[in-house]
Write a protein that holds these residues in place. Structure first.
Motif, PDB file in Angstrom:
ATOM      1  N   THR A  18       0.835  -1.193   0.000  1.00 35.45           N
ATOM      2  CA  THR A  18       0.000   0.000   0.000  1.00 35.45           C
ATOM      3  C   THR A  18       0.877   1.253   0.000  1.00 35.45           C
ATOM      4  O   THR A  18       2.092   1.173   0.241  1.00 35.45           O
TER       5      THR A  18
ATOM      6  N   ASP B 107       2.192  -1.143   3.868  1.00 38.66           N
ATOM      7  CA  ASP B 107       1.697  -2.457   4.303  1.00 38.66           C
ATOM      8  C   ASP B 107       1.834  -3.446   3.156  1.00 38.66           C
ATOM      9  O   ASP B 107       1.349  -3.192   2.050  1.00 38.66           O
TER      10      ASP B 107
ATOM     11  N   ASN C 140       1.717  -7.552   1.529  1.00 36.82           N
ATOM     12  CA  ASN C 140       1.152  -8.885   1.573  1.00 36.82           C
ATOM     13  C   ASN C 140       1.808  -9.731   0.501  1.00 36.82           C
ATOM     14  O   ASN C 140       2.219  -9.207  -0.544  1.00 36.82           O
TER      15      ASN C 140
END
Length: 121
Positions: free
Chosen positions: A52, A56, A58
């Motif tokens: 992001t 953040d 993933n």
């Protein structure tokens, strides 16, 4: 129009490392989430990692603990550090921006041209 340009692919032996880069060029105000996808030979394009604007991250289960995604917002660049590479990591790696805000509005789903990564056994 915004363009994404990847670099850093190549041929590496299993267990080795590579760092991919993707830089956005053009006139824009901001970039949303950035991602790396991979298209293995004969397979569909799959998500590898996302990050992001706030950092953040993933990861796909197959790369957790081996790959690290990061971004430098000042340089409009996203990176993918790939360690402990395996032959199954072979493929064309694509950079994606989910949205880019420009003077003309928001551009969605922008893709780079891809960079080849080949991991030999």
């Amino acid at each position: 129009q915004v363009q994404l340009v990847e670099s850093g692919g190549g041929l590496v032996q299993a267990g080795g490392s590579l760092r991919l880069s993707c830089t956005a060029s053009g006139s824009f105000f901001s970039i949303g989430s950035l991602a790396w996808y991979r298209r293995a030979p004969g397979k569909q394009r799959d998500l590898v990692a996302t990050i992001t604007p706030g950092g953040d991250a993933n990861y796909a289960d197959s790369v957790k603990g081996r790959f690290t995604i990061s971004r430098d917002n000042a340089k409009n660049t996203v990176y993918l550090l790939m360690d402990s590479l395996k032959p199954d990591d072979t493929g064309v790696y694509y950079c994606n921006a989910d949205r880019v805000t420009t003077m003309r509005g928001v551009e969605y789903d922008t893709w780079g041209q891809g960079t080849q990564v080949t991991v030999s056994s």
